[in-house]
Motif scaffolding. Sequence first.
Motif, PDB file in Angstrom:
ATOM      1  N   ARG A   6      -3.426  26.806  39.172  1.00  0.00           N
ATOM      2  CA  ARG A   6      -2.788  26.551  40.469  1.00  0.00           C
ATOM      3  C   ARG A   6      -3.583  25.528  41.277  1.00  0.00           C
ATOM      4  O   ARG A   6      -3.018  24.635  41.899  1.00  0.00           O
ATOM      5  CB  ARG A   6      -2.641  27.849  41.259  1.00  0.00           C
ATOM      6  CG  ARG A   6      -1.949  27.629  42.597  1.00  0.00           C
ATOM      7  CD  ARG A   6      -1.807  28.922  43.393  1.00  0.00           C
ATOM      8  NE  ARG A   6      -1.147  28.649  44.636  1.00  0.00           N
ATOM      9  CZ  ARG A   6       0.094  28.991  44.923  1.00  0.00           C
ATOM     10  NH1 ARG A   6       0.820  29.632  44.033  1.00  0.00           N
ATOM     11  NH2 ARG A   6       0.610  28.713  46.092  1.00  0.00           N
ATOM     12  N   GLU A   7      -4.909  25.660  41.273  1.00  0.00           N
ATOM     13  CA  GLU A   7      -5.729  24.720  42.031  1.00  0.00           C
ATOM     14  C   GLU A   7      -5.587  23.296  41.498  1.00  0.00           C
ATOM     15  O   GLU A   7      -5.455  22.345  42.268  1.00  0.00           O
ATOM     16  CB  GLU A   7      -7.201  25.154  42.005  1.00  0.00           C
ATOM     17  CG  GLU A   7      -8.029  24.354  42.969  1.00  0.00           C
ATOM     18  CD  GLU A   7      -9.265  25.071  43.450  1.00  0.00           C
ATOM     19  OE1 GLU A   7     -10.067  24.387  44.100  1.00  0.00           O
ATOM     20  OE2 GLU A   7      -9.435  26.268  43.189  1.00  0.00           O
ATOM     21  N   LEU A   8      -5.568  23.147  40.174  1.00  0.00           N
ATOM     22  CA  LEU A   8      -5.383  21.810  39.595  1.00  0.00           C
ATOM     23  C   LEU A   8      -3.982  21.284  39.874  1.00  0.00           C
ATOM     24  O   LEU A   8      -3.808  20.096  40.171  1.00  0.00           O
ATOM     25  CB  LEU A   8      -5.666  21.836  38.093  1.00  0.00           C
ATOM     26  CG  LEU A   8      -7.132  22.000  37.710  1.00  0.00           C
ATOM     27  CD1 LEU A   8      -7.278  22.252  36.212  1.00  0.00           C
ATOM     28  CD2 LEU A   8      -7.948  20.780  38.133  1.00  0.00           C
ATOM     29  N   PHE A   9      -2.986  22.144  39.797  1.00  0.00           N
ATOM     30  CA  PHE A   9      -1.617  21.737  40.121  1.00  0.00           C
ATOM     31  C   PHE A   9      -1.547  21.221  41.557  1.00  0.00           C
ATOM     32  O   PHE A   9      -1.001  20.150  41.818  1.00  0.00           O
ATOM     33  CB  PHE A   9      -0.648  22.908  39.926  1.00  0.00           C
ATOM     34  CG  PHE A   9       0.723  22.632  40.472  1.00  0.00           C
ATOM     35  CD1 PHE A   9       1.639  21.911  39.741  1.00  0.00           C
ATOM     36  CD2 PHE A   9       1.088  23.068  41.745  1.00  0.00           C
ATOM     37  CE1 PHE A   9       2.902  21.628  40.253  1.00  0.00           C
ATOM     38  CE2 PHE A   9       2.334  22.798  42.263  1.00  0.00           C
ATOM     39  CZ  PHE A   9       3.249  22.078  41.510  1.00  0.00           C
ATOM     40  N   GLU A  10      -2.059  21.997  42.498  1.00  0.00           N
ATOM     41  CA  GLU A  10      -1.972  21.603  43.907  1.00  0.00           C
ATOM     42  C   GLU A  10      -2.732  20.302  44.167  1.00  0.00           C
ATOM     43  O   GLU A  10      -2.266  19.464  44.950  1.00  0.00           O
ATOM     44  CB  GLU A  10      -2.481  22.735  44.795  1.00  0.00           C
ATOM     45  CG  GLU A  10      -1.513  23.905  44.824  1.00  0.00           C
ATOM     46  CD  GLU A  10      -1.978  25.064  45.688  1.00  0.00           C
ATOM     47  OE1 GLU A  10      -3.126  25.043  46.179  1.00  0.00           O
ATOM     48  OE2 GLU A  10      -1.173  25.997  45.863  1.00  0.00           O
ATOM     49  N   ALA A  11      -3.867  20.126  43.530  1.00  0.00           N
ATOM     50  CA  ALA A  11      -4.607  18.870  43.689  1.00  0.00           C
ATOM     51  C   ALA A  11      -3.808  17.706  43.112  1.00  0.00           C
ATOM     52  O   ALA A  11      -3.765  16.617  43.690  1.00  0.00           O
ATOM     53  CB  ALA A  11      -5.973  18.974  43.022  1.00  0.00           C
ATOM     54  N   THR A  12      -3.155  17.944  41.985  1.00  0.00           N
ATOM     55  CA  THR A  12      -2.388  16.885  41.319  1.00  0.00           C
ATOM     56  C   THR A  12      -1.195  16.459  42.168  1.00  0.00           C
ATOM     57  O   THR A  12      -0.994  15.265  42.400  1.00  0.00           O
ATOM     58  CB  THR A  12      -1.943  17.359  39.925  1.00  0.00           C
ATOM     59  OG1 THR A  12      -3.105  17.707  39.152  1.00  0.00           O
ATOM     60  CG2 THR A  12      -1.161  16.283  39.195  1.00  0.00           C
ATOM     61  N   VAL A  13      -0.407  17.405  42.635  1.00  0.00           N
ATOM     62  CA  VAL A  13       0.769  17.033  43.439  1.00  0.00           C
ATOM     63  C   VAL A  13       0.368  16.597  44.846  1.00  0.00           C
ATOM     64  O   VAL A  13       1.166  15.975  45.548  1.00  0.00           O
ATOM     65  CB  VAL A  13       1.834  18.153  43.504  1.00  0.00           C
ATOM     66  CG1 VAL A  13       2.378  18.451  42.114  1.00  0.00           C
ATOM     67  CG2 VAL A  13       1.319  19.394  44.184  1.00  0.00           C
ATOM     68  N   GLY A  14      -0.855  16.875  45.257  1.00  0.00           N
ATOM     69  CA  GLY A  14      -1.340  16.449  46.561  1.00  0.00           C
ATOM     70  C   GLY A  14      -1.835  15.021  46.577  1.00  0.00           C
ATOM     71  O   GLY A  14      -2.238  14.509  47.622  1.00  0.00           O
TER      72      GLY A  14
END
Length: 192
Positions: free
Chosen positions: A75-83
């Motif tokens: 989740r943390e990597l996902f949020e960083a990626t879409v951010g």
Amino acid sequence: MISNDPAPTDRQFLFVLGSARSDGNTEQLARLAAEGLPASVGQRWLRLTDFPLDPFDDIRHTGDGTYPELTGNGRELFEATVGATDLVIVSPLYWYTVSTSVKLYLDHWSGWFRAPGTDFRARMKGRTLWGVTSHSGNNSDADPLIGTLRLTGDYMGMHWGGVLLGTGGRPGDVHRDELALAEAKNFFADVI
């Protein structure tokens, strides 16, 4: 829906560090290139070894094919990626392609497509994908790595920023590659 999208006019760079070595040639080259970004551009640096992911389990064709809700490091990597408006994959050339940790990160994208509330592919469309790599051979040895990143960007509907190449095997060797050092200073020159 998970939401961490940047404002349309803000540039936010995410540097995804995929080396098994901290501060290696590839990371040094990426940091030199990042110095050329305007101060108004946000930068976030994530080392994949600090966010270990489980082996990717492809469940597309089992049950209803829906992946579980994202949690933990995924989740943390996902949020960083879409951010990020700009995603920079920083990976040394390992066996003619990206490192294992980068490959696993990209494999998890397949799950992110299908996890509830992510809308991952649509959210990445129009963003820019870049690469930075170093190698100890010839620049043409990096062609498979470049192809992996470029085709990933194409599939996602992302713009292609290009790849910055440097030569260096032992730590610090990249600083002897004068061409790479000069290119690093201007690699992000078109970023406003």
